[in-house]
Design an enzyme around this catalytic site. Structure first.
Site, PDB file in Angstrom:
ATOM      1  N   HIS A 134       9.622 -25.093 -16.800  1.00  0.00           N
ATOM      2  CA  HIS A 134       8.714 -25.323 -17.645  1.00  0.00           C
ATOM      3  C   HIS A 134       8.678 -26.897 -17.672  1.00  0.00           C
ATOM      4  O   HIS A 134       9.678 -27.528 -17.857  1.00  0.00           O
ATOM      5  CB  HIS A 134       8.333 -24.778 -18.950  1.00  0.00           C
ATOM      6  CG  HIS A 134       7.287 -25.259 -19.882  1.00  0.00           C
ATOM      7  ND1 HIS A 134       6.061 -24.394 -19.722  1.00  0.00           N
ATOM      8  CD2 HIS A 134       7.069 -26.047 -20.573  1.00  0.00           C
ATOM      9  CE1 HIS A 134       5.469 -25.069 -20.593  1.00  0.00           C
ATOM     10  NE2 HIS A 134       5.757 -25.982 -20.972  1.00  0.00           N
ATOM     11  N   ASP A 185       1.145 -18.046 -31.218  1.00  0.00           N
ATOM     12  CA  ASP A 185       0.943 -19.610 -30.696  1.00  0.00           C
ATOM     13  C   ASP A 185      -0.539 -19.736 -30.397  1.00  0.00           C
ATOM     14  O   ASP A 185      -0.843 -20.953 -30.805  1.00  0.00           O
ATOM     15  CB  ASP A 185       1.598 -19.679 -29.470  1.00  0.00           C
ATOM     16  CG  ASP A 185       1.806 -21.064 -28.733  1.00  0.00           C
ATOM     17  OD1 ASP A 185       1.940 -22.091 -29.705  1.00  0.00           O
ATOM     18  OD2 ASP A 185       0.978 -21.244 -27.881  1.00  0.00           O
ATOM     19  N   ARG A 198      -3.600 -26.338 -35.027  1.00  0.00           N
ATOM     20  CA  ARG A 198      -2.911 -27.552 -34.981  1.00  0.00           C
ATOM     21  C   ARG A 198      -3.893 -28.549 -34.261  1.00  0.00           C
ATOM     22  O   ARG A 198      -4.126 -29.654 -35.005  1.00  0.00           O
ATOM     23  CB  ARG A 198      -1.570 -27.441 -34.208  1.00  0.00           C
ATOM     24  CG  ARG A 198      -0.623 -26.526 -35.000  1.00  0.00           C
ATOM     25  CD  ARG A 198       0.397 -26.378 -34.018  1.00  0.00           C
ATOM     26  NE  ARG A 198       1.374 -27.461 -33.359  1.00  0.00           N
ATOM     27  CZ  ARG A 198       1.725 -27.337 -32.215  1.00  0.00           C
ATOM     28  NH1 ARG A 198       1.851 -26.303 -31.382  1.00  0.00           N
ATOM     29  NH2 ARG A 198       1.962 -28.366 -31.658  1.00  0.00           N
ATOM     30  N   SER A 238       6.254 -23.674 -30.121  1.00  0.00           N
ATOM     31  CA  SER A 238       5.130 -23.241 -29.163  1.00  0.00           C
ATOM     32  C   SER A 238       5.487 -23.000 -27.871  1.00  0.00           C
ATOM     33  O   SER A 238       5.284 -21.971 -27.119  1.00  0.00           O
ATOM     34  CB  SER A 238       4.019 -24.346 -29.363  1.00  0.00           C
ATOM     35  OG  SER A 238       2.982 -24.287 -28.457  1.00  0.00           O
ATOM     36  N   LYS A 253       6.455 -18.928 -25.919  1.00  0.00           N
ATOM     37  CA  LYS A 253       5.607 -18.413 -24.640  1.00  0.00           C
ATOM     38  C   LYS A 253       6.879 -18.279 -23.458  1.00  0.00           C
ATOM     39  O   LYS A 253       6.611 -17.194 -22.908  1.00  0.00           O
ATOM     40  CB  LYS A 253       4.692 -19.360 -24.080  1.00  0.00           C
ATOM     41  CG  LYS A 253       3.513 -19.258 -24.931  1.00  0.00           C
ATOM     42  CD  LYS A 253       2.352 -20.391 -24.609  1.00  0.00           C
ATOM     43  CE  LYS A 253       2.843 -21.636 -25.294  1.00  0.00           C
ATOM     44  NZ  LYS A 253       1.873 -22.763 -25.195  1.00  0.00           N
TER      45      LYS A 253
END
Ligand code: URA
Ligand code: CA
Length: 438
Positions: A82, A161, A168, A183, A187
């Site tokens: 990621h 999320d 947010r 967050s 995921k």
């Protein structure tokens, strides 16, 4: 339990129990806690922070707010990768087939572009025919068959999320390290891999502007991974200039194909090799980074990584002939060379300004419902440290609308700073964070 008591407790800097966090998250997802109370809680977290235990508890609660993807049917160690988001970051398109060509399964869920940063799913859609939506069964069966799949993240993945992020975004609470870390990791955990390699960007084009902040974010995410029983390694990498030379969806696919053919830009190629090496080591497909790099380089050289990309494209309905014929990718109708008025060395290439110029050209979304133009974008002819003559091409802009092209060109030109002295190139990898050196 009352939401107001939990908000007050965090406001005053006390530690919350998992039970209290669970009450807030479940309450918010099921609509029994209103936006204003969750917003007040998020602001309390913004100012008071969360400790490692609270952050891990929050992450797991968010991960479990929807369905967890079950990858048990896929044989072998599943490693996910990621990036926290940058400009011109084409790494997934290269890393996924490269790692898969080494026999390590890659079951990857990716996102779409956010603000000035691009998204893998948008890029893949510029390949004619490529389908980013597969059922969980098709996804798992494809990985078992050819070793790789890249699909879009489903709405059911960590729904808490999604709700938190929307709040947010409009309450000034996005840039909080525990909130960003939970967050992202919620995921990742929901997407079911066994271990994670994180590319945490630092610099002008990233969420985290300084290396110190990026290291903190990386440490927080690695700690969450450990606590969730998923080995996690993070590289803190540079985002003070775009990665590679292309920005824009089809242009980045072209750049990925060139990189898999061994003809890619040096910084993009090196970063892909480093991230892939960490993945091979976590999957126990190589003893150490050096051995992993050797294997990976051979897969680029013998074109097995490139042909794995072709298999991936074909399996998901796309036309694999794009690998040999780049003109099958969407092409922009107009282009313009951006010329330098100065001679000297490139000092800065502002990734944020270039990302925004690419959005202006239509490569990204200005509103939630914008239909992006896959063909358009920017090609950089120069990077930090390179020499330029007056009148020489510094970049090239691609557009489908001549008015947009005229608007974007000054912004592109303004993204470069030129001076007489040759600067040193920024390092590519600043730090590696593992569970042991946190
Ligand atoms: N990316 C995410 O998924 N979440 C954040 O909070 C920030 C970046
Ligand atoms: Ca790029």
């Amino acid at each position: 339990m009352l939401a107001v008591d939990i908000i007050r407790k965090k406001r005053d800097g006390a530690e919350l129990t998992s039970r209290e966090l669970e009450f807030l998250i479940e309450g918010y997802v099921s609509n029994s806690i209103p936006d204003y109370q969750l917003a007040a809680f998020l602001m309390a977290v913004y100012f008071q922070g969360l400790n490692d235990e609270e952050t891990a508890a929050l992450t797991l609660l968010m991960a479990h707010s929807g369905e967890l993807l079950d990858l048990k049917e896929i044989k072998g160690v599943k490693v996910d990768k990621h990036s926290t988001g940058g400009v011109g970051d084409t790494t997934t398109l290269i890393v996924a087939p490269l790692v898969a060509s080494c026999g390590v399964p890659v079951a990857k869920m990716s996102g779409r572009g956010l603000g000035h940063t691009g998204g893998t799913v948008d890029k893949l859609e510029s390949i004619p025919g490529y389908r980013v939506e597969l059922s969980p069964e098709q996804f798992v069966s494809q990985v078992n068959k050819i070793g790789v799949s890249i699909v879009g993240q489903t709405a059911e993945l960590a729904p808490a999320d999604k709700l938190f992020y929307a709040l947010r975004d409009v309450t000034g609470t996005v840039d909080s390290i525990p909130l960003i870390a939970s967050s992202i990791m919620s995921k990742k955990i929901a997407a079911g891999a066994d271990c994670f390699v994180l590319d945490v960007k630092a610099g002008r084009g990233a969420f985290m502007k300084s290396v110190e902040e990026a290291v903190q974010l990386a440490q927080t995410m690695v700690e969450i991974g450990s606590r969730a029983g998923k080995e996690t390694v993070a590289l803190v990498t540079d985002m003070n200039q775009p990665l590679g030379r292309c920005i824009g969806n089809a242009l980045e696919v072209k750049e990925a194909i060139l990189t898999l053919s061994g003809k890619g830009p040096q910084n993009l190629t090196s970063l892909c090799l480093e991230l892939s090496a960490e993945m091979l080591v976590l999957a126990k497909a190589a003893e150490n980074r050096e051995k992993a790099l050797q294997i990976l380089r051979s897969k680029l050289q013998n074109k097995q990584a490139l042909s794995k990309f072709g298999e991936l494209i074909k399996a998901q309905g796309g036309n694999p002939q794009v690998l040999d014929n780049l003109s099958l990718l969407p092409q922009a109708r107009c282009q313009e060379a951006v010329l330098s008025t100065q001679a000297g060395y490139i000092q800065e290439v502002n990734p944020l300004a270039l990302g925004q110029a690419a959005v202006l050209l239509g490569a990204g979304r200005r509103t939630k419902d914008t239909v992006i133009d896959l063909a358009v974008g920017i090609e950089l002819k120069k990077q930090i440290g390179e020499k330029i003559q007056a009148g020489e091409e510094i970049a090239r802009a691609y557009a489908n609308d001549a008015a947009l092209l005229r608007q974007a060109v000054p912004h592109i030109k303004g993204s470069f700073t030129i001076a007489e002295e040759q600067p040193s190139s920024p390092p590519l990898v600043y730090r590696k964070i593992t569970a042991n050196n946190v």
